[in-house]
Scaffold this active site. Structure first.
Site, short mmCIF file in Angstrom:
data_model
loop_
_atom_site.label_atom_id
_atom_site.label_comp_id
_atom_site.label_asym_id
_atom_site.label_seq_id
_atom_site.Cartn_x
_atom_site.Cartn_y
_atom_site.Cartn_z
N ARG A 196 -93.18 37.99 20.83
CA ARG A 196 -93.10 36.75 20.06
C ARG A 196 -92.07 35.77 20.65
O ARG A 196 -92.31 34.57 20.72
CB ARG A 196 -92.69 37.14 18.63
CG ARG A 196 -92.68 36.04 17.62
CD ARG A 196 -92.03 36.59 16.32
NE ARG A 196 -92.47 37.92 15.99
CZ ARG A 196 -93.43 38.20 15.11
NH1 ARG A 196 -94.03 37.23 14.47
NH2 ARG A 196 -93.77 39.44 14.86
N CYS A 238 -113.85 31.75 2.53
CA CYS A 238 -114.16 32.05 1.13
C CYS A 238 -113.19 33.11 0.62
O CYS A 238 -113.55 34.28 0.44
CB CYS A 238 -115.59 32.56 1.02
SG CYS A 238 -116.74 31.34 1.63
C1 LIG Z 1 -93.59 48.95 21.04
C2 LIG Z 1 -93.49 47.47 20.83
N1 LIG Z 1 -92.82 46.74 21.74
C3 LIG Z 1 -92.71 45.40 21.60
C4 LIG Z 1 -93.29 44.74 20.55
C5 LIG Z 1 -93.16 43.26 20.47
O1 LIG Z 1 -92.62 42.81 19.31
P1 LIG Z 1 -92.25 41.26 19.16
O2 LIG Z 1 -93.45 40.48 19.54
O3 LIG Z 1 -91.89 41.11 17.74
O4 LIG Z 1 -91.11 41.01 20.11
C6 LIG Z 1 -94.00 45.48 19.58
C7 LIG Z 1 -94.62 44.79 18.42
O5 LIG Z 1 -95.18 45.32 17.54
C8 LIG Z 1 -94.11 46.87 19.74
O6 LIG Z 1 -94.78 47.62 18.86
#
Ligand SMILES: Cc1ncc(COP(=O)(O)O)c(C=O)c1O
Length: 447
Positions: free
Chosen positions: A306, A374
């Site tokens: 993210r 919906c």
């Molecule tokens: C093992 C693992 N690494 C990294 C991430 C990335 O998380 P984020 O996008 O919140 O940084 C996730 C997200 O679920 C994850 O499960």
């Protein structure tokens, strides 16, 4: 010469308040009051590619990759592909020197088809299928993160050479910050808990398999973490476990993957995890834990998803209708919704919205932006301020929609999924085309 050229201060007066913490780095407002990203007016994207559409600022993504690399010069940064994966995105992040974390054969195939080096790919997943594992073995992925006893058995019996593996452990570190989701605690489906001897047992089993080469530990504490302290606690517990492995088996583990989950702001004023604060916390925690256990410093891997792509994405919608309900809310209904953004219904996520195609001088009014599906909960933004003269045909833009939007989209109500359009240097480029009803019908083979 326009009035704006004569009176530059007018430009500021025309600029809607676009919080730089939420909008892509290249966001501007042009002389017609339209929001532009990467030098492209979002209204032009809407006209040319249709709506809804995901717009992605390439330089924002690249800039975030570089920031991570500069902030953690000693660490490996593995982009968590689950946040958003297209071939172009895989290429951008690998060109910027990041490794890739994938969690299925499909993500692996996408990364490989973009030319990613399999040795720099990490495969994850609490329940990998045998197809996932075989694809990873066949491609020669650098590391597989082991998450169950079944997987240990399957991996030990597959492939020819020795496979480098990490074991995912849960250090029982909760995260209770702003809208965080927690996965580093005992009672959830990921990993082997350190407490109760579960991790110890899994590590012993992996070490007993000649085809598996145990090189480190992995943990992922959750999502939207804005306080760095839980990472320090996790490092302490994981280095302690590594020291125990050395004591029990004489093996020195050299890799410590502390996952992702770095929080970002979705609306103005939301807290976010600052990478440099995290870097200082990680350094101190490693120094302390390694000194206490007299353990050689492992190489750290971080897996942000993210935080790399979230703010690079903006979704554009067209207003279909404005419903003013006497004594209740005003609903601005758009041509997308929970199929392109499931996060509101799923997590109660909040977003801001802006008019992208014009500058309005009308007073602001509080509305709910609702989707076309919906489903009563199909709302994209609740109680947001938008101009009172909003009308059908206007283009709305929702920022911070780069992560877990395209990758979590569905075709609910047989509404085809939106395209992903990259923008850079004034040029829009379709990365993923819009799904069509023909695509959907092609899978419907039972008539
Ligand atoms: C093992 C693992 N690494 C990294 C991430 C990335 O998380 P984020 O996008 O919140 O940084 C996730 C997200 O679920 C994850 O499960």
């Amino acid at each position: 010469m326009t009035l704006l050229d004569i009176l530059p201060s007018l430009r500021a007066a025309m600029t809607p308040r676009l919080d730089p913490a939420l909008w892509p780095a290249t966001t501007h407002v042009d002389e017609r009051g339209r929001i532009t990203v990467g030098g492209v007016a979002l209204a032009d994207v809407a006209d040319h590619f249709g709506t809804p559409a995901y717009v992605l600022d390439e330089s924002d993504v690249r800039h975030r990759c570089r920031t991570y690399r500069d902030t953690f010069p000693e660490a490996e940064i593995a982009y968590a592909a689950k946040a958003l994966l297209t071939r172009a995105v895989a290429r951008w992040v690998t060109e910027e020197g990041l490794s890739l974390d994938v969690c299925s054969a499909g993500e692996l195939e996408t990364a490989l088809s973009a030319g990613a080096d399999p040795r720099r790919i990490i495969l994850h997943g609490n329940a990998k299928t045998s197809a996932d594992l075989s694809a990873a073995r066949a491609a020669g992925v650098g590391r597989i993160v082991v998450d169950s006893h079944t997987e240990i058995t399957l991996l030990a019996a597959s492939g020819r050479g020795r496979q480098n593996v990490l074991v995912r452990v849960t250090p029982d570190v909760g995260v209770r910050t702003h809208r965080a989701l927690t996965t580093g605690v005992h009672d959830q489906k990921f990993g082997f808990p350190i407490s109760g001897g579960h991790a110890e047992d899994a590590l012993r089993r992996v070490l007993g398999q000649p085809r598996l080469n145990l090189i480190g530990l992995h943990c992922h504490l959750g999502s939207q973490i804005t306080d760095p302290a839980p990472f320090a606690t996790a490092i302490d517990r994981l280095v302690g476990t590594m020291a125990q492995v050395r004591h029990d088996h004489g093996t020195i583990l050299t890799q410590l993957n502390i996952g992702g989950g770095h929080g970002i702001s979705y609306t103005t004023g939301d807290p976010a995890l600052d990478p440099s604060t995290l870097a200082a916390t990680v350094e101190d925690a490693l120094d302390d834990a390694c000194a206490r256990h007299r353990f050689p410093r492992p190489r750290v891997t971080l897996e942000p998803g993210r935080a790399i792509v979230g703010r690079a994405g903006v979704t554009v919608y067209r207003v279909l209708s404005v419903k003013r309900i006497e004594g209740a809310r005003t609903f601005v209904c758009v041509d997308g919704g929970m199929s392109d953004n499931p996060r509101v219904a799923r997590y109660g996520a909040r977003y801001g919205v802006a008019v992208a195609n014009r500058h309005s001088t009308a007073p602001a009014t509080v509305v709910t932006v609702a989707g076309r599906h919906c489903e009563a909960g199909d709302e994209l933004a609740v109680d947001v301020s938008l101009p009172a003269d909003l009308r059908p045909g206007d283009v709305l833009a929702v920022p911070v929609t780069g992560a877990y939007h395209h990758s979590m989209a569905s075709s609910y109500n047989a509404v085809p999924r939106p395209p992903v359009v990259a923008v850079a240097h004034g040029v829009p480029r379709e990365l993923v085309r819009r799904e069509t009803v023909t695509d959907l019908l092609r899978r419907d083979v039972g008539a």
